[in-house]
Design a protein around this motif. Structure first.
Motif, short mmCIF file in Angstrom:
data_model
loop_
_atom_site.label_atom_id
_atom_site.label_comp_id
_atom_site.label_asym_id
_atom_site.label_seq_id
_atom_site.Cartn_x
_atom_site.Cartn_y
_atom_site.Cartn_z
N GLN A 1 139.21 -21.37 39.59
CA GLN A 1 139.85 -20.06 40.43
C GLN A 1 140.45 -19.18 39.41
O GLN A 1 140.89 -18.26 39.56
N SER A 2 140.39 -19.86 38.03
CA SER A 2 140.74 -18.87 36.91
C SER A 2 139.65 -17.90 36.59
O SER A 2 139.90 -16.84 36.07
N LYS A 3 138.34 -18.21 37.07
CA LYS A 3 137.26 -17.34 36.82
C LYS A 3 136.86 -16.42 38.26
O LYS A 3 136.27 -15.49 38.12
N TYR A 4 137.20 -17.19 39.22
CA TYR A 4 136.75 -16.55 40.72
C TYR A 4 138.04 -16.30 41.58
O TYR A 4 138.73 -17.23 41.63
N LEU A 5 138.05 -15.12 42.16
CA LEU A 5 138.95 -14.84 43.07
C LEU A 5 138.53 -15.55 44.43
O LEU A 5 137.37 -15.24 45.14
N VAL A 6 139.26 -16.46 45.17
CA VAL A 6 138.91 -17.06 46.51
C VAL A 6 139.87 -16.53 47.46
O VAL A 6 141.27 -16.54 47.36
N ARG A 7 139.45 -16.09 48.78
CA ARG A 7 140.30 -15.52 49.79
C ARG A 7 139.59 -16.14 50.94
O ARG A 7 138.27 -16.26 51.14
N ASP A 8 140.30 -16.50 51.84
CA ASP A 8 140.16 -16.81 53.25
C ASP A 8 140.19 -15.40 54.19
O ASP A 8 141.23 -14.68 53.98
N VAL A 9 139.20 -15.10 54.92
CA VAL A 9 139.28 -14.14 55.84
C VAL A 9 138.97 -14.43 57.22
O VAL A 9 137.72 -15.09 57.41
N LEU A 10 139.73 -14.22 58.17
CA LEU A 10 139.82 -14.60 59.31
C LEU A 10 139.65 -13.39 60.23
O LEU A 10 140.54 -12.52 60.18
N ALA A 11 138.41 -13.32 60.76
CA ALA A 11 138.34 -11.95 61.70
C ALA A 11 138.41 -12.50 63.25
O ALA A 11 137.78 -13.31 63.52
N VAL A 12 139.27 -11.73 63.72
CA VAL A 12 139.91 -12.06 65.05
C VAL A 12 139.50 -10.97 65.90
O VAL A 12 139.82 -9.72 65.79
N ASP A 13 138.72 -11.19 67.19
CA ASP A 13 138.60 -10.13 68.32
C ASP A 13 139.84 -10.45 69.07
O ASP A 13 139.73 -11.30 69.94
N LEU A 14 140.82 -9.74 69.17
CA LEU A 14 141.84 -9.82 69.91
C LEU A 14 141.80 -9.30 71.35
O LEU A 14 141.23 -8.46 71.64
N PRO A 15 142.32 -10.32 72.33
CA PRO A 15 141.98 -9.76 73.56
C PRO A 15 143.11 -8.85 73.97
O PRO A 15 144.24 -8.89 73.00
N PHE A 16 143.09 -8.20 74.84
CA PHE A 16 144.09 -6.88 75.04
C PHE A 16 145.45 -7.50 75.25
O PHE A 16 146.73 -6.73 74.99
N PHE A 17 145.76 -8.78 75.73
CA PHE A 17 147.12 -9.35 76.11
C PHE A 17 147.80 -9.88 74.87
O PHE A 17 148.77 -10.45 75.04
N MET A 18 147.14 -10.19 73.56
CA MET A 18 147.56 -10.62 72.45
C MET A 18 147.77 -9.91 71.22
O MET A 18 147.16 -9.00 71.16
N SER A 19 148.88 -9.85 70.72
CA SER A 19 149.22 -9.16 69.72
C SER A 19 148.82 -9.65 68.55
O SER A 19 148.30 -10.80 68.35
N GLU A 20 148.88 -8.63 67.54
CA GLU A 20 148.58 -9.11 66.08
C GLU A 20 149.66 -10.36 65.49
O GLU A 20 148.92 -11.21 64.79
N GLU A 21 150.64 -9.94 65.89
CA GLU A 21 151.69 -11.16 65.50
C GLU A 21 151.22 -12.50 66.03
O GLU A 21 151.21 -13.61 65.15
N ASP A 22 151.12 -12.59 67.26
CA ASP A 22 150.57 -13.84 67.94
C ASP A 22 149.24 -14.47 67.25
O ASP A 22 149.15 -15.62 67.00
N ALA A 23 148.36 -13.39 67.07
CA ALA A 23 147.01 -13.92 66.26
C ALA A 23 147.42 -14.51 64.81
O ALA A 23 146.69 -15.60 64.62
N ILE A 24 148.32 -14.06 64.34
CA ILE A 24 148.61 -14.39 62.83
C ILE A 24 149.40 -15.81 62.86
O ILE A 24 149.22 -16.58 62.03
N GLY A 25 150.30 -15.80 63.83
CA GLY A 25 150.84 -17.15 64.26
C GLY A 25 149.89 -18.28 64.31
O GLY A 25 150.01 -19.52 63.97
N LEU A 26 148.75 -18.09 65.21
CA LEU A 26 147.82 -19.06 65.32
C LEU A 26 147.07 -19.22 64.45
O LEU A 26 146.54 -20.58 64.23
#
Length: 103
Positions: A7-32
């Motif tokens: 990791q001193s040579k390469y940048l490692v990132r996790d990306v979670l792509a979420v299709d939020l249902p209309f009733f879920m807030s972004e904060e709720d998705a982040i919590g999950l």
């Protein structure tokens, strides 16, 4: 997997792509999502509620599989591995990383 990558040579990132249902807030998705991602990696995890990344990388938007991508320093796609990380898939990733060091 992270322990296999310098990791001193390469940048490692996790990306979670979420299709939020209309009733879920972004904060709720982040919590999950935080329940699924180890605490020590919270600062290295991006959570998106947009399909821009999926479209740019050619990932099926309703896929439940993990997708690991390797991008070069210019953002060009070098490798893309789908599914649970196995020894064979890890070899694909490390081979792709090795090819970057020869560029």
């Amino acid at each position: 997997m992270r322990s296999k990558i310098d990791q001193s040579k390469y940048l490692v990132r996790d990306v979670l792509a979420v299709d939020l249902p209309f009733f879920m807030s972004e904060e709720d998705a982040i919590g999950l999502a935080k329940e699924k991602v180890s605490t020590r990696y919270h600062d290295q995890t991006w959570i998106l509620n947009s399909q821009i990344i999926e479209e740019a990388l050619g990932v099926v938007s309703d896929s439940e599989e993990a997708v690991i991508v390797v991008l070069d320093k210019n953002g060009n796609l070098v490798s893309q591995v789908h599914g649970m990380v196995t020894m064979a898939r890890m070899s694909e990733i490390t081979d792709a990383l090795q090819s970057l060091s020869t560029d």
